[in-house]
Design a protein around this motif. Structure first.
Motif, PDB file in Angstrom:
ATOM      1  N   UNK A   3       0.848  -1.189   0.000  1.00 53.42           N
ATOM      2  CA  UNK A   3       0.000   0.000   0.000  1.00 53.42           C
ATOM      3  C   UNK A   3       0.886   1.242   0.000  1.00 53.42           C
ATOM      4  N   UNK A   4       0.593   2.148  -0.936  1.00 53.26           N
ATOM      5  CA  UNK A   4       1.348   3.399  -1.047  1.00 53.26           C
ATOM      6  C   UNK A   4       0.368   4.553  -0.834  1.00 53.26           C
ATOM      7  N   UNK A   5       0.600   5.356   0.178  1.00 56.53           N
ATOM      8  CA  UNK A   5      -0.261   6.504   0.476  1.00 56.53           C
ATOM      9  C   UNK A   5       0.474   7.791   0.140  1.00 56.53           C
ATOM     10  N   UNK A   6      -0.126   8.580  -0.760  1.00 54.26           N
ATOM     11  CA  UNK A   6       0.436   9.866  -1.153  1.00 54.26           C
ATOM     12  C   UNK A   6      -0.374  10.991  -0.502  1.00 54.26           C
ATOM     13  N   UNK A   7       0.199  11.732   0.440  1.00 54.05           N
ATOM     14  CA  UNK A   7      -0.529  12.893   0.967  1.00 54.05           C
ATOM     15  C   UNK A   7      -0.711  13.943  -0.134  1.00 54.05           C
ATOM     16  N   UNK A   8      -1.884  14.526  -0.210  1.00 52.24           N
ATOM     17  CA  UNK A   8      -2.130  15.604  -1.161  1.00 52.24           C
ATOM     18  C   UNK A   8      -1.825  16.949  -0.507  1.00 52.24           C
ATOM     19  N   UNK A   9      -1.089  17.824  -1.192  1.00 51.87           N
ATOM     20  CA  UNK A   9      -0.796  19.148  -0.621  1.00 51.87           C
ATOM     21  C   UNK A   9      -2.029  20.042  -0.669  1.00 51.87           C
ATOM     22  N   UNK A  75     -10.274   9.797  -6.484  1.00 50.32           N
ATOM     23  CA  UNK A  75     -10.599  11.212  -6.294  1.00 50.32           C
ATOM     24  C   UNK A  75     -11.110  11.473  -4.881  1.00 50.32           C
ATOM     25  N   UNK A  76     -10.226  11.514  -3.898  1.00 47.59           N
ATOM     26  CA  UNK A  76     -10.673  11.815  -2.536  1.00 47.59           C
ATOM     27  C   UNK A  76     -11.201  13.238  -2.381  1.00 47.59           C
ATOM     28  N   UNK A 145      -2.351  23.517  -6.844  1.00 51.35           N
ATOM     29  CA  UNK A 145      -3.626  23.200  -6.218  1.00 51.35           C
ATOM     30  C   UNK A 145      -3.637  21.722  -5.878  1.00 51.35           C
ATOM     31  N   UNK A 146      -4.592  21.336  -5.050  1.00 53.04           N
ATOM     32  CA  UNK A 146      -4.732  19.924  -4.718  1.00 53.04           C
ATOM     33  C   UNK A 146      -5.166  19.115  -5.935  1.00 53.04           C
ATOM     34  N   UNK A 147      -6.009  19.707  -6.788  1.00 50.73           N
ATOM     35  CA  UNK A 147      -6.431  19.027  -8.005  1.00 50.73           C
ATOM     36  C   UNK A 147      -5.250  18.768  -8.935  1.00 50.73           C
ATOM     37  N   UNK A 148      -4.392  19.755  -9.102  1.00 47.91           N
ATOM     38  CA  UNK A 148      -3.218  19.569  -9.951  1.00 47.91           C
ATOM     39  C   UNK A 148      -2.304  18.491  -9.386  1.00 47.91           C
ATOM     40  N   UNK A 149      -2.145  18.452  -8.081  1.00 45.42           N
ATOM     41  CA  UNK A 149      -1.322  17.422  -7.460  1.00 45.42           C
ATOM     42  C   UNK A 149      -1.923  16.041  -7.680  1.00 45.42           C
ATOM     43  N   UNK A 150      -3.244  15.934  -7.562  1.00 42.75           N
ATOM     44  CA  UNK A 150      -3.919  14.664  -7.793  1.00 42.75           C
ATOM     45  C   UNK A 150      -3.704  14.193  -9.226  1.00 42.75           C
ATOM     46  N   UNK A 151      -3.885  15.098 -10.195  1.00 46.49           N
ATOM     47  CA  UNK A 151      -3.679  14.744 -11.599  1.00 46.49           C
ATOM     48  C   UNK A 151      -2.280  14.184 -11.829  1.00 46.49           C
TER      49      UNK A 151
END
Length: 370
Positions: A3-9, A75-76, A145-151
């Motif tokens: 399991x790899x968890x990436x925190x979103x900024x 998409x959290x 943005x958080x959206x850009x980081x998610x992408x």
């Protein structure tokens, strides 16, 4: 399983979101599967959970021949967007942006970096391009943005894959898929296993959606460097797993087994798997899809079901204005598969109500709706 968890900024004070990736298997080959990038489209998430369980079993039995990365909650951000008990998971509330649009275009930066190094060895080119795609994404300035980081995180995991599945659904719909026309022969066994109603094919739908951002750069690089051997090395599709309410256990399990059977055909899973059915839906040009709209405000009554074949001129729905006693019947302007219907039953001009996939091109330019 890893399991790899990436925190979103860019989280708000006192809160944090993360993107979780589950990695199964090992080896040089890789598959990437994500679900519910439009966060209110949940059949994919339910299917992903079935995949998660089955992949764990297959890994424990030594049946995986490559890496399979699974993102059940892609998409959290959108998963948290409830407004007065309504889940709004298609657009980011803060910016109004569609979560599945405007992904980063990789072919230009990759070509600038390594165009002179690409030669006639296809395998070497694929390895170099995949490695460079990752480097390009890693070297981008910090996301704004958080959206850009998610992408970026989603694309970073998928750009190394040879098969990419993006699991979605439509409002009321038959199972269908979007893909490059060059890839349709390879997708037909999966479409047959899923009992899909239609495949919509185009190279550029105009929205820089996730699947095209994974697959189209390989076509563009091959055209930009015609003397180099550059195969279409990321087979990517958007799988629309029916309607928003299609989360029943038997549906999710059937979708899961169809996907696993397809991956087994590609040599990524060993064991005994039923062959793909012979019957398969048609691949239609996305330019042949007609969007049908109401001519005025009113209550919609659909006259046909999603998944049916309709002929040009067939009545698809009627719109009733009960104040003016006005009734309008909207008819198909092309023959084809009525593959999707809107979920709302009160409408206004400018909101699509039905989509028909036809065999002949009738549109150009931006093909995908927001």
């Amino acid at each position: 399983m890893q399991r790899i968890d990436h925190p979103l900024p860019w989280s708000h004070l006192g809160s944090e979101r993360q993107l979780s990736v589950f990695r199964f298997g090992a080896g040089s080959r890789k598959v990437y599967i994500q679900a519910s990038l439009h966060a209110d489209e949940l059949p994919g998430m339910r299917t992903a959970w079935e995949l998660k369980k089955r992949l764990g079993e297959l890994e424990a039995n030594g049946q995986l021949h490559g890496v399979i990365e699974l993102v059940p909650v892609a998409n959290p951000i959108g998963l948290d967007q409830y407004v007065q008990s309504s889940h709004l998971g298609r657009f980011e509330l803060g910016s109004g942006k569609n979560f599945n649009r405007a992904f980063f275009e990789l072919s230009g930066p990759v070509g600038d970096l390594i165009g002179g190094q690409l030669g006639t060895d296809a395998a070497a080119n694929v390895a170099l391009i995949r490695r460079t795609m990752g480097q390009v994404l890693d070297r981008l300035p910090a996301p704004g943005s958080q959206l850009e980081a998610l992408h970026r995180l989603l694309l970073r995991h998928a750009c190394e894959a040879e098969i990419t599945l993006d699991l979605h659904c439509d409002f009321e719909a038959a199972i269908h898929l979007y893909a490059l026309p060059q890839h349709w022969p390879q997708w037909q066994p999966l479409a047959a296993r899923l009992k899909a109603g239609v495949a919509l094919l185009c190279e550029d739908s105009g929205g820089s959606s996730f699947d095209e951002s994974c697959s189209a750069p390989w076509l563009r690089l091959a055209r930009d460097f015609p003397r180099a051997a550059i195969p279409p090395a990321n087979l990517a599709t958007t799988l629309e797993l029916g309607s928003m309410g299609d989360t029943r256990v038997e549906q999710a399990q059937a979708n899961c087994e169809a996907i696993l059977g397809f991956l087994a055909e590609q040599g990524l899973i060993s064991g005994d798997w039923p062959p793909a059915p012979d019957a398969c839906c048609e691949g239609m040009p996305f330019e042949g899809t007609q969007y049908l709209f109401a001519p005025h405000h009113g209550v919609v009554s659909f006259l046909r079901e999603a998944g049916e074949w309709v002929e040009e001129g067939d009545a698809l729905f009627e719109v009733v204005d009960p104040l003016q006693d006005k009734v309008s019947v909207v008819r198909a302007g092309t023959s084809g598969v009525l593959f999707a219907l809107d979920r709302g039953r009160y409408t206004q001009p400018g909101i699509w109500q039905a989509k028909v996939a036809g065999r002949d091109a009738i549109r150009a330019g931006k093909l995908i709706n927001d």
